[in-house]
Design a protein around this motif. Structure first.
Motif, mmCIF file in Angstrom:
data_model
loop_
_atom_site.group_PDB
_atom_site.id
_atom_site.type_symbol
_atom_site.label_atom_id
_atom_site.label_comp_id
_atom_site.label_asym_id
_atom_site.label_seq_id
_atom_site.Cartn_x
_atom_site.Cartn_y
_atom_site.Cartn_z
ATOM 1 N N LEU A 56 0.820 -1.204 0.000
ATOM 2 C CA LEU A 56 0.000 0.000 0.000
ATOM 3 C C LEU A 56 0.854 1.255 0.000
ATOM 4 O O LEU A 56 1.978 1.251 0.496
ATOM 5 N N SER A 57 0.300 2.324 -0.520
ATOM 6 C CA SER A 57 0.977 3.612 -0.570
ATOM 7 C C SER A 57 0.432 4.529 0.511
ATOM 8 O O SER A 57 -0.737 4.925 0.445
ATOM 9 N N ALA A 59 1.056 7.610 0.808
ATOM 10 C CA ALA A 59 0.700 8.859 0.133
ATOM 11 C C ALA A 59 -0.704 8.771 -0.461
ATOM 12 O O ALA A 59 -1.505 9.702 -0.343
ATOM 13 N N ALA A 60 -1.030 7.648 -1.085
ATOM 14 C CA ALA A 60 -2.358 7.473 -1.671
ATOM 15 C C ALA A 60 -3.430 7.375 -0.587
ATOM 16 O O ALA A 60 -4.600 7.622 -0.850
ATOM 17 N N PRO A 64 1.231 11.758 2.636
ATOM 18 C CA PRO A 64 2.374 11.854 1.728
ATOM 19 C C PRO A 64 3.704 12.229 2.378
ATOM 20 O O PRO A 64 4.753 12.097 1.750
ATOM 21 N N GLU A 139 11.903 9.477 -2.756
ATOM 22 C CA GLU A 139 12.371 8.089 -2.744
ATOM 23 C C GLU A 139 13.304 7.876 -3.928
ATOM 24 O O GLU A 139 12.949 8.164 -5.065
ATOM 25 N N PRO A 142 13.144 2.437 -4.421
ATOM 26 C CA PRO A 142 11.980 1.915 -3.709
ATOM 27 C C PRO A 142 12.306 0.591 -3.023
ATOM 28 O O PRO A 142 13.257 -0.100 -3.399
#
Length: 159
Positions: A56-57, A59-60, A64, A139, A142
């Motif tokens: 999962l992100s 930021a999303a 963020p 980043e 990653p």
């Protein structure tokens, strides 16, 4: 645990095509489904494979801002502080470390003000002496494991 060349090929597929079926993995690898399942079971049982969920992100998810917070802890209180950190949802990882500090946490925040609120919450935890925060700007590499898996596979091929 020894990871051989077939294990490496399996792990590569799991990383590159995580939503593929076991039957399709077996077909792509040219091995029996039972062989693949036995390998997967062994890789899980020995701790090589530790999860299968989605990545999962933050930021999303509306967080963020990424920061690394070093935490200095009063001697003898590391376990208690570690347990308290688990109750802070913005802390997405925490490690005991050597060097400057006792714990290193990875914190996701909505904005800088929210990050400050999280840091203030950490400072108030019993056993926390001080914190030092570094905000990530971008980043550069990653999170990845495929290069390591491939290096292990190459090492397994050598006599």
């Amino acid at each position: 645990m020894a990871v051989d060349e077939l294990d490496t090929r399996i792990l590569r597929l799991l990383i590159e095509q995580p939503r593929t079926s076991v039957r399709e993995y077996a077909r792509l690898l040219g091995i029996a489904r039972g062989t693949l399942q036995a390998r997967l079971d062994r890789l899980e049982r020995t701790g090589v494979i530790t999860g299968t969920g989605p990545v999962l992100s933050p930021a999303a998810l509306g967080h963020p801002v990424l920061a690394f917070v070093h935490i200095e802890v009063t001697q003898g209180h590391l376990d208690e502080v570690g347990e308290a950190l688990a109750a802070v949802p913005e802390i997405i990882e925490a490690f005991s470390i050597t060097g400057g500090g006792d714990l290193l946490t990875r914190v996701a925040a909505r904005d800088n003000a929210h990050l400050e609120d999280v840091i203030q919450q950490l400072i108030r935890l019993p056993g926390v002496v001080r914190t030092r925060t570094e905000v990530a700007l971008r980043e550069r590499v990653p999170h990845r494991l495929l290069p390591l898996v491939e290096a292990v596979g190459r090492a397994a091929r050598k006599p």
